[in-house]
Structures are given as structure tokens and as C-alpha cells.
Enzyme design. Sequence first.
Site, PDB file in Angstrom:
ATOM      1  N   CYS A 162      42.409  41.736  47.705  1.00 50.72           N
ATOM      2  CA  CYS A 162      42.343  40.230  47.991  1.00 50.72           C
ATOM      3  C   CYS A 162      41.292  39.932  48.934  1.00 50.72           C
ATOM      4  CB  CYS A 162      43.633  39.633  48.038  1.00 50.72           C
ATOM      5  SG  CYS A 162      43.464  37.954  48.507  1.00 50.72           S
ATOM      6  N   CYS A 167      39.737  38.159  45.860  1.00 49.38           N
ATOM      7  CA  CYS A 167      39.943  36.994  46.253  1.00 49.38           C
ATOM      8  C   CYS A 167      38.827  36.236  47.229  1.00 49.38           C
ATOM      9  CB  CYS A 167      41.246  36.242  46.244  1.00 49.38           C
ATOM     10  SG  CYS A 167      42.666  37.147  45.833  1.00 49.38           S
ATOM     11  N   LYS A 170      34.965  36.913  46.763  1.00 50.62           N
ATOM     12  CA  LYS A 170      34.623  36.384  45.362  1.00 50.62           C
ATOM     13  C   LYS A 170      34.408  34.844  45.411  1.00 50.62           C
ATOM     14  CE  LYS A 170      37.551  34.892  42.822  1.00 50.62           C
ATOM     15  NZ  LYS A 170      38.510  35.257  42.211  1.00 50.62           N
ATOM     16  N   TYR A 303      38.131  38.588  33.562  1.00 52.64           N
ATOM     17  CA  TYR A 303      37.811  37.637  34.534  1.00 52.64           C
ATOM     18  C   TYR A 303      37.086  38.040  35.792  1.00 52.64           C
ATOM     19  CZ  TYR A 303      41.668  37.893  38.163  1.00 52.64           C
ATOM     20  OH  TYR A 303      42.679  37.910  39.263  1.00 52.64           O
ATOM     21  N   GLU A 307      33.336  36.067  36.348  1.00 63.11           N
ATOM     22  CA  GLU A 307      33.585  35.665  37.873  1.00 63.11           C
ATOM     23  C   GLU A 307      32.170  36.372  38.753  1.00 63.11           C
ATOM     24  OE1 GLU A 307      37.891  34.267  38.958  1.00 63.11           O
ATOM     25  OE2 GLU A 307      37.198  36.141  39.841  1.00 63.11           O
ATOM     26  N   HIS A 565      41.871   7.459  40.913  1.00 64.88           N
ATOM     27  CA  HIS A 565      40.628   7.028  40.193  1.00 64.88           C
ATOM     28  C   HIS A 565      39.462   7.045  41.248  1.00 64.88           C
ATOM     29  CE1 HIS A 565      38.074   5.882  37.297  1.00 64.88           C
ATOM     30  NE2 HIS A 565      37.739   4.845  37.815  1.00 64.88           N
ATOM     31  N   GLU A 570      42.697  13.091  36.862  1.00 66.76           N
ATOM     32  CA  GLU A 570      43.518  11.664  36.227  1.00 66.76           C
ATOM     33  C   GLU A 570      43.652  11.919  34.719  1.00 66.76           C
ATOM     34  OE1 GLU A 570      41.566   8.016  36.488  1.00 66.76           O
ATOM     35  OE2 GLU A 570      39.665   8.987  36.994  1.00 66.76           O
TER      36      GLU A 570
HETATM   37  P1  FAD Z   1      46.573  45.554  46.995  1.00 64.27           P
HETATM   38  O1  FAD Z   1      45.974  44.184  47.715  1.00 64.27           O
HETATM   39  O2  FAD Z   1      45.326  46.083  46.027  1.00 64.27           O
HETATM   40  O3  FAD Z   1      46.703  46.282  48.383  1.00 64.27           O
HETATM   41  C1  FAD Z   1      47.041  47.814  47.833  1.00 64.27           C
HETATM   42  C2  FAD Z   1      46.704  48.684  49.228  1.00 64.27           C
HETATM   43  O4  FAD Z   1      47.379  49.979  49.186  1.00 64.27           O
HETATM   44  C3  FAD Z   1      45.255  48.815  49.349  1.00 64.27           C
HETATM   45  O5  FAD Z   1      44.652  48.596  50.627  1.00 64.27           O
HETATM   46  C4  FAD Z   1      45.100  50.497  48.796  1.00 64.27           C
HETATM   47  O6  FAD Z   1      43.908  50.805  49.438  1.00 64.27           O
HETATM   48  C5  FAD Z   1      46.371  50.849  49.671  1.00 64.27           C
HETATM   49  N1  FAD Z   1      46.905  52.166  49.024  1.00 64.27           N
HETATM   50  C6  FAD Z   1      46.973  52.516  47.802  1.00 64.27           C
HETATM   51  N2  FAD Z   1      47.420  53.764  47.658  1.00 64.27           N
HETATM   52  C7  FAD Z   1      47.833  54.153  48.991  1.00 64.27           C
HETATM   53  C8  FAD Z   1      48.374  55.207  49.434  1.00 64.27           C
HETATM   54  N3  FAD Z   1      48.909  56.243  48.644  1.00 64.27           N
HETATM   55  N4  FAD Z   1      48.701  55.080  50.967  1.00 64.27           N
HETATM   56  C9  FAD Z   1      48.400  54.253  51.694  1.00 64.27           C
HETATM   57  N5  FAD Z   1      47.669  53.171  51.312  1.00 64.27           N
HETATM   58  C10 FAD Z   1      47.393  53.149  49.901  1.00 64.27           C
HETATM   59  N6  FAD Z   1      44.164  37.273  42.765  1.00 64.27           N
HETATM   60  C11 FAD Z   1      44.299  36.013  42.916  1.00 64.27           C
HETATM   61  O7  FAD Z   1      45.418  35.563  43.260  1.00 64.27           O
HETATM   62  N7  FAD Z   1      43.269  35.048  42.960  1.00 64.27           N
HETATM   63  C12 FAD Z   1      42.148  35.391  42.802  1.00 64.27           C
HETATM   64  O8  FAD Z   1      41.181  34.742  43.160  1.00 64.27           O
HETATM   65  C13 FAD Z   1      41.885  36.798  42.803  1.00 64.27           C
HETATM   66  N8  FAD Z   1      40.369  37.416  42.296  1.00 64.27           N
HETATM   67  C14 FAD Z   1      40.215  38.669  42.451  1.00 64.27           C
HETATM   68  C15 FAD Z   1      38.976  39.022  42.388  1.00 64.27           C
HETATM   69  C16 FAD Z   1      38.702  40.501  42.083  1.00 64.27           C
HETATM   70  C17 FAD Z   1      37.285  40.912  42.265  1.00 64.27           C
HETATM   71  C18 FAD Z   1      39.899  41.386  42.192  1.00 64.27           C
HETATM   72  C19 FAD Z   1      39.676  42.682  41.873  1.00 64.27           C
HETATM   73  C20 FAD Z   1      41.140  40.954  42.297  1.00 64.27           C
HETATM   74  C21 FAD Z   1      41.374  39.536  42.214  1.00 64.27           C
HETATM   75  N9  FAD Z   1      42.720  39.076  42.422  1.00 64.27           N
HETATM   76  C22 FAD Z   1      42.898  37.819  42.489  1.00 64.27           C
HETATM   77  C23 FAD Z   1      43.972  40.036  42.374  1.00 64.27           C
HETATM   78  C24 FAD Z   1      44.487  40.354  43.779  1.00 64.27           C
HETATM   79  O9  FAD Z   1      43.488  40.665  44.583  1.00 64.27           O
HETATM   80  C25 FAD Z   1      45.574  41.226  43.543  1.00 64.27           C
HETATM   81  O10 FAD Z   1      46.649  40.710  42.690  1.00 64.27           O
HETATM   82  C26 FAD Z   1      46.278  41.560  44.812  1.00 64.27           C
HETATM   83  O11 FAD Z   1      45.476  41.867  45.868  1.00 64.27           O
HETATM   84  C27 FAD Z   1      47.284  42.571  44.596  1.00 64.27           C
HETATM   85  O12 FAD Z   1      48.289  42.896  45.882  1.00 64.27           O
HETATM   86  P2  FAD Z   1      48.893  44.059  45.984  1.00 64.27           P
HETATM   87  O13 FAD Z   1      49.781  44.283  47.125  1.00 64.27           O
HETATM   88  O14 FAD Z   1      49.647  44.555  44.751  1.00 64.27           O
HETATM   89  O15 FAD Z   1      47.809  45.301  46.078  1.00 64.27           O
HETATM   90  P1  NA7 Z   2      40.717  43.507  32.255  1.00 60.21           P
HETATM   91  O1  NA7 Z   2      41.734  42.135  32.510  1.00 60.21           O
HETATM   92  O2  NA7 Z   2      41.804  44.776  32.085  1.00 60.21           O
HETATM   93  O3  NA7 Z   2      39.778  43.238  31.224  1.00 60.21           O
HETATM   94  C1  NA7 Z   2      38.873  44.534  30.972  1.00 60.21           C
HETATM   95  C2  NA7 Z   2      37.523  44.098  30.087  1.00 60.21           C
HETATM   96  O4  NA7 Z   2      36.688  45.123  30.067  1.00 60.21           O
HETATM   97  C3  NA7 Z   2      37.925  43.462  28.978  1.00 60.21           C
HETATM   98  O5  NA7 Z   2      37.109  42.589  28.897  1.00 60.21           O
HETATM   99  C4  NA7 Z   2      37.938  44.678  28.072  1.00 60.21           C
HETATM  100  O6  NA7 Z   2      37.469  44.052  26.859  1.00 60.21           O
HETATM  101  C5  NA7 Z   2      36.395  45.261  28.814  1.00 60.21           C
HETATM  102  N1  NA7 Z   2      36.394  46.946  28.516  1.00 60.21           N
HETATM  103  C6  NA7 Z   2      37.535  47.591  28.710  1.00 60.21           C
HETATM  104  N2  NA7 Z   2      37.038  48.870  28.638  1.00 60.21           N
HETATM  105  C7  NA7 Z   2      35.671  48.883  27.934  1.00 60.21           C
HETATM  106  C8  NA7 Z   2      34.740  49.686  27.692  1.00 60.21           C
HETATM  107  N3  NA7 Z   2      35.056  50.890  27.756  1.00 60.21           N
HETATM  108  N4  NA7 Z   2      33.563  49.146  27.328  1.00 60.21           N
HETATM  109  C9  NA7 Z   2      33.120  47.969  27.579  1.00 60.21           C
HETATM  110  N5  NA7 Z   2      34.022  47.054  27.850  1.00 60.21           N
HETATM  111  C10 NA7 Z   2      35.477  47.283  28.084  1.00 60.21           C
HETATM  112  O7  NA7 Z   2      40.042  43.623  33.673  1.00 60.21           O
HETATM  113  P2  NA7 Z   2      39.437  42.855  35.044  1.00 60.21           P
HETATM  114  O8  NA7 Z   2      38.754  43.846  35.678  1.00 60.21           O
HETATM  115  O9  NA7 Z   2      38.807  41.668  34.646  1.00 60.21           O
HETATM  116  O10 NA7 Z   2      40.794  42.385  35.806  1.00 60.21           O
HETATM  117  C11 NA7 Z   2      41.819  43.245  36.014  1.00 60.21           C
HETATM  118  C12 NA7 Z   2      42.784  42.734  36.958  1.00 60.21           C
HETATM  119  O11 NA7 Z   2      42.029  42.751  38.205  1.00 60.21           O
HETATM  120  C13 NA7 Z   2      43.001  41.514  36.791  1.00 60.21           C
HETATM  121  O12 NA7 Z   2      44.265  41.027  36.007  1.00 60.21           O
HETATM  122  C14 NA7 Z   2      42.963  40.778  38.162  1.00 60.21           C
HETATM  123  O13 NA7 Z   2      44.366  40.394  38.562  1.00 60.21           O
HETATM  124  C15 NA7 Z   2      42.271  41.748  39.089  1.00 60.21           C
HETATM  125  P3  NA7 Z   2      38.207  44.143  25.590  1.00 60.21           P
HETATM  126  O14 NA7 Z   2      38.679  42.720  25.433  1.00 60.21           O
HETATM  127  O15 NA7 Z   2      39.438  44.986  25.755  1.00 60.21           O
HETATM  128  O16 NA7 Z   2      37.496  44.323  24.223  1.00 60.21           O
END
Ligand code: FAD
Ligand code: NA7
Length: 590
Positions: A162, A167, A170, A303, A307, A565, A570
Site C-alpha cells: 500500500c 494505494c 497510485k 483496477y 488506474e 447542496h 446529494e
Molecule cells: P502487503 O501490504 O503486500 O505486505 C506484505 C509484506 O510482506 C511485503 O512488504 C512483503 O515484501 C513482505 N513479505 C512477503 N513475504 C515475506 C517473507 N517471507 N518474509 C518477510 N517479509 C515478507 N488497497 C486499498 O485499500 N486502496 C487502494 O487504493 C489500493 N490501491 C492499490 C494499488 C495497487 C497498484 C496495488 C498493487 C494494490 C492496491 N491496494 C489498494 C491493495 C493493498 O495494497 C493491499 O490490499 C494491502 O497492501 C494488503 O496488505 P497485506 O498486509 O496483506 O500485504
Molecule cells: P486482477 O483483479 O486479478 O485482474 C487481472 C486482469 O488481468 C484481468 O483484467 C484479466 O483479464 C487480465 N489478465 C489476466 N491474465 C491475462 C493474460 N494472460 N493476458 C491478458 N490479460 C490477462 O488483477 P489486478 O492486478 O488489477 O488486481 C489484483 C489485486 O491487486 C486487486 O484485487 C487489488 O487489491 C490489488 P480477464 O478479466 O481474466 O479476462
Amino acid sequence: MPPIENDAGREQIRSKIEELIDSHQVLVFSKSFCPYCVKVKELFKELNVKCNAVELDLMEDGTNYQDLLHEMTGQKTVPNVFISKKHIGGCDNTMKAHKDGDLQKLLGEGSKAYDYDLIVIGGGSGGLACSKEAAALGKKVMVLDYVVPTPKGTTWGLGGTCVNVGCIPKKLMHQTALLGTAMEDARKFGWEFSDQVTHNWETMRTAVNNYIGSLNWGYRVSLRDKNVNYVNAYAEFVEPHKIKATNKRGKEMFYTAAKFVLATGERPRYLGIPGDKEYCITSDDLFSLPYCPGKTLVVGASYVALECGGFLAGLGLDVTVMVRSILLRGFDQDMANRAGDCMETHGVKFLRKFVPTKVGALTAKSTESDEIFEGEYNTVLIAVGRDACTGKIGLDKAGVKVNAKNGKIPVNDEEQTSVPHIYAIGDILEGKWELTPVAIQAGKLLARRLFAGASLKCDYVNVPTTVFTPMEYGSCGYPEEKAVEIYGQQNLEIYHSLFWPLEFTVAGRDNNRCYAKIICNKLDNERVIGFHYLGPNAGEVTQGFGAAMKCGITKDQLDNTIGIHPTCAEIFTAMEVTKSSGGDITQSGC
Ligand code: FAD
Ligand code: NA7
């Protein structure tokens, strides 16, 4: 339940009892109606110690358990109490042990047998919340966090996805894009400035990354202040109660704990086609990219893809999104397509029904015909989903069950895995939301249940969320398709409206593009079971309606709410047109 008929059945129950005793610091075999059992459980609650009660009267084979306990301990009655694997006895013995101070000693010894009361693997949203809460409750806690570099070598600091690659960057880059649109609007409102407006990627990236750096530092300080031992090392189980921690110099250390929480999150998936790791980047690289990505192809349509594609186009870049099938799978499709249409209006190109086959010079093939697409891009950003980081953390050595298909961890409603002393939270959970506030809430409540005798569980229902596409989309509850599937079209009333935010009128843009929709259950007093909003500030708008839905808001109550408003929100207090009526939903004034 008949008595146990054979030795195998007896041994099975004996080993279940032994497993329960081994994996819980305090274990009480109890009966839910027994006042002595209640007294013992109350005592542990007062002592702020998690008491695990096995209610024999609620179990089908409870009598067999009781018979075997008699055989094992010489005690037939309940409560039958064990602390740190030692048999204490019934209610009187437990009360006496408490009075004499023996109970406290035993409770102390239980955790001293291990290095830590709790080890949390993963210092992201969930892991940090859980470890800090457990330490605040007086427990000895370690959290390990380690970022495996991306194929491009990108890495980052403490705090997880995040903060570093999700988050936070982004939303800040989305804001950068919104400011670009605002500048265009500004001219209509009388601001005069030179036509030469350009965006500098390096300035934005540096500012965003400096802010992230300050957050990384803040997390370290707060772990230290709260007495959580933070170790920057990769953790993997070597035994059910023991992990190996390997730091970036390859040094190995071993630690043990009574309990573990897995919070390792997910990492971007690659395509598995020639050139993908060599030439493509993922969201893990994008936010700290040292150069402006230029003409970009985004592969994927969920998403993260929309995004990132949205804000890159908002910075003025030439962006194409390659869509395999639909936009925003899992979200309301009516809303998803409207959000997509707005992206097109804002300059994003879509290449639909194509999947890449080779990168370098990019080649893609149609999913519907023999058509081949070839294109040249400065950057190919892959956003085709994320894989749970569960494959290389020794879960087999600990005995934790994983869904082999997707690497996700199934848990019960207390986030407990198949191994009683190992819990899991956040993105790695099977069938749960992948959102920061969900991971935080689950982590915090879990620590309170484990160490403060609390019982509140994380509620995964009606979680509000927002997709930060150029026109933002906020939702809570069911997508329309899902509501229809569950309740049937005939039992739903859907109210909807287009609207034109006042701020867009003078600017002269996006007329009748913003859209609001609520899905109401006719069988339940028109309770709102789906909330959908496409418009500016969607997160701010959706949050409050999320609270209202938690309280069970109905259409009547929305109608009785007086709007503010002039705002966008609203619109939800004045929704009259039902989708089934086919009535006009365009808006022209207030
Ligand atoms: P993470 O935050 O991923 O933390 C896991 C940590 O564990 C990482 O630092 C990793 O390196 C570490 N780790 C993994 N394996 C090991 C190991 N074996 N030993 C030690 N450390 C390890 N959520 C929202 O609510 N709002 C948003 O707008 C939003 N935008 C997002 C945008 C993007 C591009 C992405 C990719 C995600 C977004 N999310 C958003 C999702 C959000 O980031 C995740 O849901 C959240 O970070 C999950 O938290 P977590 O604790 O499960 O894991
Ligand atoms: P998602 O929600 O798992 O979606 C993956 C997207 O990528 C989806 O649109 C898929 O299309 C597409 N996809 C998957 N495989 C392929 C291949 N091989 N070629 C082309 N397109 C593909 O992934 P996000 O990364 O957006 O988000 C994952 C989580 O990360 C999300 O829940 C947040 O919490 C943060 P499909 O619809 O299957 O045809």
C-alpha cells in the site's frame, strides 16, 4: 453419538485432544451451560489471557472426548483446564492456582518456552497493524519484512504494498493527473497562464518517493516505540513453531514463537511469454521509474491496470490498454463500462480482445480471430493480477493448508489456518477483499482476540471501495449482476440517475457522464444492498454511505435524508427513476 467402537477411533480423538493441548496456551474443556466453566473462563478474561474453550456439549462426539479426558487425566468433570500443556484440573484447582500465584507463573513459562509470543511474517498493512496491537497488549512480538527485488531490481522500504507500490503512490499520481484536468478547467473559470504547460515525471516521482520515504521511517519509529522487534529478513518456516530468517547479506537466524501471523501479501504476476521479465515493468516498478514511461501499453483490465493507465494518460502520455475480455471483472459491469467510456473520453485507447504473445517489439493475438497486432511502445506495463506470496515460506514444514490452484490460504472466521497456532490476514486470504483497511482491521482484531480475550471478528461484508480511474468509481455491497443472481430480478428495485457535477458545468465537460445507482431488496423493506457511484471524489462520497449500509439503510431512509447542496452525493437522497421503468435519467439543473 455412540461410544467409540474401535482403537483407531479412540486414537484419533486422543491425538485431536493432544493437538489442542499442544497448540493453545490456555485450553479449557468446558460445557456451555456449566457455571463453573463460566467462572474459569471469566477468570482468564480478567487476566487478559486468551482462553480457548472446547464446548463438549456442543460437539457431536463430546461425550467421547470427555471419556478420553477421564482416561488421560483421571478427571471426569468439566471444566478440565490445561495451561502451557500442563493439566491444572477443574474450577477449584484453577482458582487455587490463581490465588497461590502458580497460574501466573505457568502462563509466563508458557511463552518463555518460545522466543516470542507472536511472530508476524510480513510488515505491510495487516502485519504492522497486528504486531503493534499485540505489543500494545504487552506481548513479546517480532515482525519480519523483506522485499524481494523485482526482475528490474526495484525494491523499497518498510510498510508493504500500500505505502510503497500501491494505494499511496497510485493516489498521488492520480491526483497529479486530476490537477492537469483542473488546470484546463481553470481557464474556463478565468485563470490565465501560458499555453506551455508541461509535466515533469522526475519531479513528481521524487516528490512522491520522498513522501513514501518519510512513511517508511515513521513505521520504523512506531515499531520501536511500541517495542515490536522489527527484522529486515526473509522468513520461512522450518518447523511448526520455528522460522529461519535470512537477511540481505545471506545471514541466517532462527526464531521460535507460540503463535504466528502470516501477512506476506501478493506480488504482480508476469505473462510467461518471451521477453516479459526482460522488457516489461509492473506496478512494482512504475511508481519509482527513473524516467517518464512515454508511449505505454498497459496489459490487463482490472483496477490496477485501469488506474495506472488512467493517470498516465492524465499526465499527457499516449496510453493503450489491452483488454483480454471485460473491464473490472468482479465489479458491476454497467459501472465498469461507464468508467471505461470516461477513460476513452479522457484520451485512453483500448485494444479489446487481444492478448500479448511476445514482447520486445510487441506482438499480440486476437482472442476471437486470427488477427495479429504489432505495436511499438516505450513501456509495456503488465497488470494481469497478483500472486499470493505463500509458495516459498515453508508452509509445508508447518503443515498449513494452501489452495494449490491460487496459492491463497483458507482460514476460518477467526483468520485461523489449518494449523491452530498459525493465523493469516490480508491479501493472501482466500475469498476475501484485497484492500488495505481490510488487512488492518483483520490484523488489529486478531491481536485483540489472541491476547486480550476479545471476541469481535473482522466483518468482510459491505466493504466500501473505490477505483481511482480518471472518473472515479465507488461501490459498496453487491454488483447488479450478483444481486440479480442472489435475489432474482423480480425482487430488486434499482434506482439510478445521471448527473452533472456543478464544478463541471462552467468547465463544460463530462455532461451526463457521472452516474449513481442503488440496488434495493424489495423483500426486505427496500434495504440498499448495492451502492454505485461514478463521479468525482468517489472515495469521500462512498465512505459515508458504507457506514449507512452497515446500519442497514433503506430507500425510505435515504429519501428522508436531506441532501447537502450543491454536491454530487446529494443525488442519492433524490433518486426517483427506477431502471425497470426505463424513465429519463439525464439531469439538467438543480
Ligand atoms: P502487503 O501490504 O503486500 O505486505 C506484505 C509484506 O510482506 C511485503 O512488504 C512483503 O515484501 C513482505 N513479505 C512477503 N513475504 C515475506 C517473507 N517471507 N518474509 C518477510 N517479509 C515478507 N488497497 C486499498 O485499500 N486502496 C487502494 O487504493 C489500493 N490501491 C492499490 C494499488 C495497487 C497498484 C496495488 C498493487 C494494490 C492496491 N491496494 C489498494 C491493495 C493493498 O495494497 C493491499 O490490499 C494491502 O497492501 C494488503 O496488505 P497485506 O498486509 O496483506 O500485504
Ligand atoms: P486482477 O483483479 O486479478 O485482474 C487481472 C486482469 O488481468 C484481468 O483484467 C484479466 O483479464 C487480465 N489478465 C489476466 N491474465 C491475462 C493474460 N494472460 N493476458 C491478458 N490479460 C490477462 O488483477 P489486478 O492486478 O488489477 O488486481 C489484483 C489485486 O491487486 C486487486 O484485487 C487489488 O487489491 C490489488 P480477464 O478479466 O481474466 O479476462
